[in-house]
Design a protein around this motif. Structure first.
Motif, mmCIF file in Angstrom:
data_model
loop_
_atom_site.group_PDB
_atom_site.id
_atom_site.type_symbol
_atom_site.label_atom_id
_atom_site.label_comp_id
_atom_site.label_asym_id
_atom_site.label_seq_id
_atom_site.Cartn_x
_atom_site.Cartn_y
_atom_site.Cartn_z
ATOM 1 N N GLN A 125 0.848 -1.189 0.000
ATOM 2 C CA GLN A 125 0.000 0.000 0.000
ATOM 3 C C GLN A 125 0.885 1.241 0.000
ATOM 4 O O GLN A 125 1.827 1.352 0.792
ATOM 5 N N ASN A 126 0.581 2.180 -0.881
ATOM 6 C CA ASN A 126 1.352 3.415 -1.004
ATOM 7 C C ASN A 126 0.749 4.493 -0.104
ATOM 8 O O ASN A 126 -0.402 4.894 -0.288
ATOM 9 N N LEU A 127 1.528 4.985 0.856
ATOM 10 C CA LEU A 127 1.045 5.998 1.788
ATOM 11 C C LEU A 127 1.735 7.341 1.603
ATOM 12 O O LEU A 127 1.498 8.269 2.385
ATOM 13 N N ILE A 128 2.606 7.491 0.593
ATOM 14 C CA ILE A 128 3.277 8.766 0.366
ATOM 15 C C ILE A 128 2.421 9.644 -0.548
ATOM 16 O O ILE A 128 1.397 9.208 -1.067
ATOM 17 N N GLY A 129 2.854 10.877 -0.760
ATOM 18 C CA GLY A 129 2.042 11.842 -1.490
ATOM 19 C C GLY A 129 2.164 11.823 -2.991
ATOM 20 O O GLY A 129 1.687 12.754 -3.653
ATOM 21 N N THR A 251 -0.438 30.884 -2.166
ATOM 22 C CA THR A 251 0.452 30.303 -1.167
ATOM 23 C C THR A 251 1.144 29.077 -1.736
ATOM 24 O O THR A 251 0.501 28.236 -2.368
ATOM 25 N N ALA A 252 2.452 28.996 -1.532
ATOM 26 C CA ALA A 252 3.236 27.854 -2.010
ATOM 27 C C ALA A 252 3.634 26.978 -0.837
ATOM 28 O O ALA A 252 4.126 27.465 0.179
ATOM 29 N N THR A 253 3.418 25.676 -0.988
ATOM 30 C CA THR A 253 3.826 24.714 0.032
ATOM 31 C C THR A 253 4.891 23.807 -0.567
ATOM 32 O O THR A 253 4.629 23.095 -1.539
ATOM 33 N N VAL A 254 6.080 23.845 -0.004
ATOM 34 C CA VAL A 254 7.181 23.003 -0.470
ATOM 35 C C VAL A 254 7.080 21.649 0.212
ATOM 36 O O VAL A 254 6.941 21.569 1.434
ATOM 37 N N ARG A 255 7.169 20.590 -0.589
ATOM 38 C CA ARG A 255 7.042 19.230 -0.053
ATOM 39 C C ARG A 255 8.254 18.399 -0.430
ATOM 40 O O ARG A 255 8.856 18.591 -1.490
ATOM 41 N N ASP A 256 8.600 17.450 0.442
ATOM 42 C CA ASP A 256 9.709 16.554 0.135
ATOM 43 C C ASP A 256 9.198 15.389 -0.700
ATOM 44 O O ASP A 256 8.031 15.343 -1.097
ATOM 45 N N VAL A 257 10.056 14.423 -0.973
ATOM 46 C CA VAL A 257 9.735 13.345 -1.903
ATOM 47 C C VAL A 257 8.536 12.507 -1.469
ATOM 48 O O VAL A 257 7.827 11.952 -2.306
ATOM 49 N N GLY A 259 6.007 13.817 0.382
ATOM 50 C CA GLY A 259 4.850 14.684 0.544
ATOM 51 C C GLY A 259 4.792 15.456 1.839
ATOM 52 O O GLY A 259 3.821 16.194 2.072
ATOM 53 N N ARG A 260 5.812 15.352 2.687
ATOM 54 C CA ARG A 260 5.823 16.109 3.930
ATOM 55 C C ARG A 260 6.152 17.571 3.659
ATOM 56 O O ARG A 260 6.940 17.890 2.766
ATOM 57 N N THR A 261 5.571 18.495 4.425
ATOM 58 C CA THR A 261 5.852 19.913 4.279
ATOM 59 C C THR A 261 7.284 20.219 4.701
ATOM 60 O O THR A 261 7.748 19.771 5.748
#
Length: 277
Positions: A125-129, A251-257, A259-261
């Motif tokens: 199951q994929n739980l990342i963004g 508004t810009a939200t930067v996310r890591d690989v 999907g975390r802010t």
């Protein structure tokens, strides 16, 4: 903030995009001033971030199996780390991720043990963004989604050597061997794109387990190509229609690989048509 004095004698359409320029201690926001009776925003996908230092995300997945009770359970480990594959011998674009129950979930069922072959079905199951198994978000990559053994199976009760060779015929019980965190690591491959929240089809895993082995353990990671191996930027609102002279805060939200802010970033804004916005 950006402002312009736009022409008022015609209808125009505007698009805006955000690009990450450098790592600083703030996130910029923009006020878009529009000169159209009706105007729209065109980005329909996140904005990718340029290559940076590989992102470590979480620990490997440890699994415990019991040949007699016909059970396999997996949990997150407190040691090890997952990372994007940006250095030799790793391949740019793939993500190696662990984190049972946080970034991925491996679930096993239908456990059998016959003729020294321990068999069970496993889903991912994929739980990342973002999607796993694709470089463009649409097409399945030939490597699919691979679950590879970082720590090979070994007995914790009883004794005997565990391997991936079928005792009948000598054929391989895994889909292949590859270089992930080390060389020549066995893996099982899921030939499908796994979207966020989605669970893969079940894959049958098999191992050669001598009858003298009671319980054993192994550790795995999930390796898959992803569209945004360095993260991305979400722009909010994603779409907006405004009249001439209206303003809209973006508004810009930067996310890591995964999907975390990511805080402490600077976002640079640009207009695709400065005569409009």
């Amino acid at each position: 903030m950006t402002s312009v004095v736009p022409p008022r004698d015609e209808q125009n359409f505007v698009s805006f995009s955000a690009r990450r320029s450098s790592i600083r201690r703030e996130v910029c926001r923009a006020l878009l001033v529009l000169a159209a009776l009706a105007c729209g925003e065109s980005p329909t996908a996140p904005v990718p971030i340029a290559p940076t230092t590989p992102t470590r995300v979480l620990a490997r997945v440890n699994c415990v199996a019991d040949t007699r009770a016909h059970q396999v359970t997996c949990a997150a480990s407190d040691s090890g780390a997952a990372f994007t594959r940006n250095g030799s011998p790793q391949v740019l674009g793939d993500l190696i991720v662990g984190g049972q129950g946080q970034f991925i979930t491996l679930t096993s069922s239908s456990v059998t043990y016959t003729g020294d072959v321990f068999s069970f079905n496993t889903t991912v199951q994929n739980l990342i963004g973002q999607k796993l198994g694709t470089l463009d978000g649409v097409s399945l990559d030939p490597t699919g989604v691979r679950v590879f053994f970082e720590d090979l199976p070994h007995a914790t009760s009883g004794s005997g050597t565990i391997d991936f060779t079928n005792p009948v015929g000598g054929t391989s019980l895994v889909d292949g061997y590859g270089d992930f965190t080390a060389t020549n690591q066995p893996y099982y491959q899921y030939n499908q794109i796994i979207a966020t929240g989605q669970t893969s089809l079940a894959k049958n895993w098999r191992m050669h387990i001598p009858a003298t082995v009671g319980t054993f353990i192994f550790s795995v990671y999930v390796s898959a190509p992803v569209q945004y191996p360095n993260g991305w930027i979400d722009v909010t609102p994603a779409t907006k229609s405004l009249k001439t002279g209206d303003t809209q805060q973006l508004t810009a939200t930067v996310r890591d690989v995964v999907g975390r802010t990511v805080t402490g970033q600077t976002v640079t804004w640009a207009s695709g048509n400065t005569g409009v916005a």
